[in-house]
Design a protein around this motif. Structure first.
Motif, PDB file in Angstrom:
ATOM      1  N   LEU A   7     -30.608   6.799 -16.006  1.00 47.58           N
ATOM      2  CA  LEU A   7     -30.159   6.500 -14.648  1.00 47.58           C
ATOM      3  C   LEU A   7     -31.401   6.238 -13.814  1.00 47.58           C
ATOM      4  N   THR A   8     -31.500   5.047 -13.252  1.00 49.67           N
ATOM      5  CA  THR A   8     -32.645   4.696 -12.424  1.00 49.67           C
ATOM      6  C   THR A   8     -32.311   4.920 -10.960  1.00 49.67           C
ATOM      7  N   ILE A   9     -33.088   5.769 -10.317  1.00 49.04           N
ATOM      8  CA  ILE A   9     -32.942   5.997  -8.882  1.00 49.04           C
ATOM      9  C   ILE A   9     -34.166   5.414  -8.184  1.00 49.04           C
ATOM     10  N   TYR A  10     -34.065   5.200  -6.884  1.00 48.03           N
ATOM     11  CA  TYR A  10     -35.169   4.567  -6.166  1.00 48.03           C
ATOM     12  C   TYR A  10     -35.229   5.119  -4.748  1.00 48.03           C
ATOM     13  N   GLY A  11     -36.327   4.801  -4.086  1.00 46.48           N
ATOM     14  CA  GLY A  11     -36.563   5.341  -2.751  1.00 46.48           C
ATOM     15  C   GLY A  11     -37.498   6.535  -2.835  1.00 46.48           C
ATOM     16  N   ARG A  12     -38.421   6.632  -1.904  1.00 47.64           N
ATOM     17  CA  ARG A  12     -39.474   7.650  -2.003  1.00 47.64           C
ATOM     18  C   ARG A  12     -38.941   9.084  -1.935  1.00 47.64           C
ATOM     19  N   PRO A  28     -35.694  10.306  -2.467  1.00 46.35           N
ATOM     20  CA  PRO A  28     -34.895  10.690  -3.641  1.00 46.35           C
ATOM     21  C   PRO A  28     -35.745  10.899  -4.895  1.00 46.35           C
ATOM     22  N   VAL A  29     -36.750  10.039  -5.099  1.00 47.53           N
ATOM     23  CA  VAL A  29     -37.607  10.183  -6.276  1.00 47.53           C
ATOM     24  C   VAL A  29     -38.438  11.455  -6.178  1.00 47.53           C
ATOM     25  N   LEU A  30     -38.979  11.731  -5.003  1.00 49.86           N
ATOM     26  CA  LEU A  30     -39.762  12.950  -4.821  1.00 49.86           C
ATOM     27  C   LEU A  30     -38.907  14.186  -5.093  1.00 49.86           C
ATOM     28  N   GLU A  31     -37.695  14.220  -4.553  1.00 55.04           N
ATOM     29  CA  GLU A  31     -36.810  15.372  -4.767  1.00 55.04           C
ATOM     30  C   GLU A  31     -36.456  15.536  -6.235  1.00 55.04           C
ATOM     31  N   ALA A  32     -36.259  14.433  -6.936  1.00 50.40           N
ATOM     32  CA  ALA A  32     -35.960  14.514  -8.370  1.00 50.40           C
ATOM     33  C   ALA A  32     -37.148  15.058  -9.156  1.00 50.40           C
ATOM     34  N   LEU A  33     -38.344  14.621  -8.806  1.00 49.49           N
ATOM     35  CA  LEU A  33     -39.542  15.109  -9.501  1.00 49.49           C
ATOM     36  C   LEU A  33     -39.786  16.585  -9.221  1.00 49.49           C
ATOM     37  N   ASP A  40     -49.956   6.758   0.846  1.00 53.34           N
ATOM     38  CA  ASP A  40     -49.660   7.735   1.889  1.00 53.34           C
ATOM     39  C   ASP A  40     -49.367   9.081   1.243  1.00 53.34           C
ATOM     40  N   GLN A  41     -48.950  10.046   2.059  1.00 50.82           N
ATOM     41  CA  GLN A  41     -48.745  11.411   1.571  1.00 50.82           C
ATOM     42  C   GLN A  41     -47.635  11.483   0.522  1.00 50.82           C
ATOM     43  N   LEU A  42     -46.540  10.739   0.745  1.00 52.46           N
ATOM     44  CA  LEU A  42     -45.422  10.779  -0.194  1.00 52.46           C
ATOM     45  C   LEU A  42     -45.798  10.182  -1.548  1.00 52.46           C
ATOM     46  N   ILE A  43     -46.462   9.037  -1.542  1.00 53.21           N
ATOM     47  CA  ILE A  43     -46.864   8.406  -2.803  1.00 53.21           C
ATOM     48  C   ILE A  43     -47.839   9.296  -3.560  1.00 53.21           C
ATOM     49  N   SER A  44     -48.777   9.892  -2.838  1.00 54.20           N
ATOM     50  CA  SER A  44     -49.751  10.780  -3.483  1.00 54.20           C
ATOM     51  C   SER A  44     -49.060  11.978  -4.115  1.00 54.20           C
ATOM     52  N   ARG A  88     -37.006  -5.638 -10.478  1.00 51.61           N
ATOM     53  CA  ARG A  88     -36.184  -5.780 -11.690  1.00 51.61           C
ATOM     54  C   ARG A  88     -35.761  -4.417 -12.217  1.00 51.61           C
ATOM     55  N   ILE A  89     -36.583  -3.415 -11.965  1.00 54.47           N
ATOM     56  CA  ILE A  89     -36.247  -2.054 -12.397  1.00 54.47           C
ATOM     57  C   ILE A  89     -35.248  -1.417 -11.437  1.00 54.47           C
ATOM     58  N   SER A  90     -35.531  -1.465 -10.144  1.00 55.80           N
ATOM     59  CA  SER A  90     -34.680  -0.798  -9.150  1.00 55.80           C
ATOM     60  C   SER A  90     -33.389  -1.553  -8.878  1.00 55.80           C
ATOM     61  N   LYS A  91     -33.455  -2.893  -9.037  1.00 52.75           N
ATOM     62  CA  LYS A  91     -32.323  -3.771  -8.712  1.00 52.75           C
ATOM     63  C   LYS A  91     -31.947  -3.709  -7.225  1.00 52.75           C
ATOM     64  N   ASN A  92     -32.909  -3.278  -6.413  1.00 52.10           N
ATOM     65  CA  ASN A  92     -32.685  -3.248  -4.967  1.00 52.10           C
ATOM     66  C   ASN A  92     -34.026  -3.336  -4.253  1.00 52.10           C
ATOM     67  N   ALA A  93     -34.574  -4.555  -4.194  1.00 50.82           N
ATOM     68  CA  ALA A  93     -35.904  -4.751  -3.625  1.00 50.82           C
ATOM     69  C   ALA A  93     -35.979  -4.362  -2.155  1.00 50.82           C
ATOM     70  N   ARG A  94     -34.867  -4.473  -1.432  1.00 45.23           N
ATOM     71  CA  ARG A  94     -34.890  -4.188  -0.001  1.00 45.23           C
ATOM     72  C   ARG A  94     -35.023  -2.699   0.302  1.00 45.23           C
ATOM     73  N   GLN A  95     -34.558  -1.848  -0.602  1.00 45.98           N
ATOM     74  CA  GLN A  95     -34.505  -0.422  -0.296  1.00 45.98           C
ATOM     75  C   GLN A  95     -35.300   0.457  -1.257  1.00 45.98           C
ATOM     76  N   ASP A  96     -35.954  -0.101  -2.247  1.00 45.85           N
ATOM     77  CA  ASP A  96     -36.608   0.778  -3.236  1.00 45.85           C
ATOM     78  C   ASP A  96     -37.901   1.404  -2.729  1.00 45.85           C
ATOM     79  N   GLN A  97     -38.479   0.864  -1.631  1.00 46.11           N
ATOM     80  CA  GLN A  97     -39.689   1.419  -1.020  1.00 46.11           C
ATOM     81  C   GLN A  97     -40.863   1.487  -2.006  1.00 46.11           C
TER      82      GLN A  97
END
Length: 256
Positions: A18-23, A25-30, A49-53, A76-85
């Motif tokens: 299951l591929t999720i996206y957005g900074r 949601p991804v941070l919370e999953a990790l 920035d702080q979130l990416i780091s 191509r991975i997220s399938k949502n270029a507008r919202q994947d951040q």
């Protein structure tokens, strides 16, 4: 030609991703060490920035592979270029897969599923997932087209239960429901105009409860696969309920 066991095993693994996206949601999953992660995807143009780091730090601490891609590759991975951040994450969830695989596994077994036909509101989808998980529904049939897809809004509305719920993907709902019916499942459409009530359905056969679009109800193609039509009795001239409330009543009908 028969597929090799190695190929089938590899295919089953990728079906479970299951591929999720957005900074956020991804941070919370990790941050949830109980979630099995396959790979982290980051746009190489991301500003550090702080979130990416923090995302990179958590991935490194958990020995998760990081793939750096250009924006086009990430979309191509997220399938949502507008919202994947600029961030996507592959989760290897054992309860995420295909309707076809579930049908093979559950042959001659009893089960109860929710089938979603044109549920377009992400909030409703998340709440349906939450109710199904809490009520013990065995899975949710979710088509890849025509329904809201799993995105940050759905994850938020599900309050984490998305990762505990069996999500069964299919291309189109009607052909899959027909296959279930051919193997003995009772396919029930929820409709306020039905003669029979939800209480009239027993558990002798596997049951699939079809929930239709928030405005138009169950589509014609899906309706033709349904062997039963059910309603939830209502008082005071109330005509219908929100689809997420209907899902909750179905999920919990054996609990009290």
């Amino acid at each position: 030609m028969t597929d090799s066991p190695e190929y089938l095993k590899k295919r089953a693994f990728f079906d479970s991703l299951l591929t999720i996206y957005g900074r956020k949601p991804v941070l919370e999953a990790l941050e949830d060490s109980s979630l099995p992660v396959h790979k982290l995807h980051l746009a190489d143009s991301n500003r550090k920035d702080q979130l990416i780091s923090r995302i990179e730090q958590l991935a490194s601490e958990r020995n998760i592979e990081i793939a750096y891609l250009d924006r086009k590759g990430l979309s191509r991975i997220s399938k949502n270029a507008r919202q994947d951040q600029g961030v996507a994450l592959d989760l290897a969830l054992p309860r995420y897969g295909t309707a076809e695989a579930f049908l093979q596994e559950q042959h001659n077994e009893h089960f109860e599923l929710l089938a979603l036909d044109g549920i377009t509101n992400p909030q409703n989808l998340g709440m349906i997932i939450r109710s199904a998980c809490a009520g013990g529904i065995d899975g949710i049939l979710l088509p890849r087209k025509g329904c809201a897809q799993i995105d940050p809004l759905v994850i938020k509305a599900s309050v984490g239960t998305l990762f505990k719920t069996r999500i069964l993907r299919c291309e189109q709902l009607a052909p899959v429901l027909k296959k279930f019916a051919e193997q003995g499942a009772r396919v029930c459409a929820l409709s306020s105009h039905a003669k029979d009530t939800l209480r009239s359905i027993d558990t002798a056969a596997p049951n699939i409860f079809v929930l239709g679009n928030e405005t138009h109800g169950v589509s014609t193609a899906v309706s033709e696969t349904c062997s039963h039509r059910l309603r939830i009795p209502m008082q005071n001239d109330v005509e219908s309920l929100n689809v997420a409330i209907t899902a909750a009543l179905i999920s919990f009908r054996h609990q009290f």
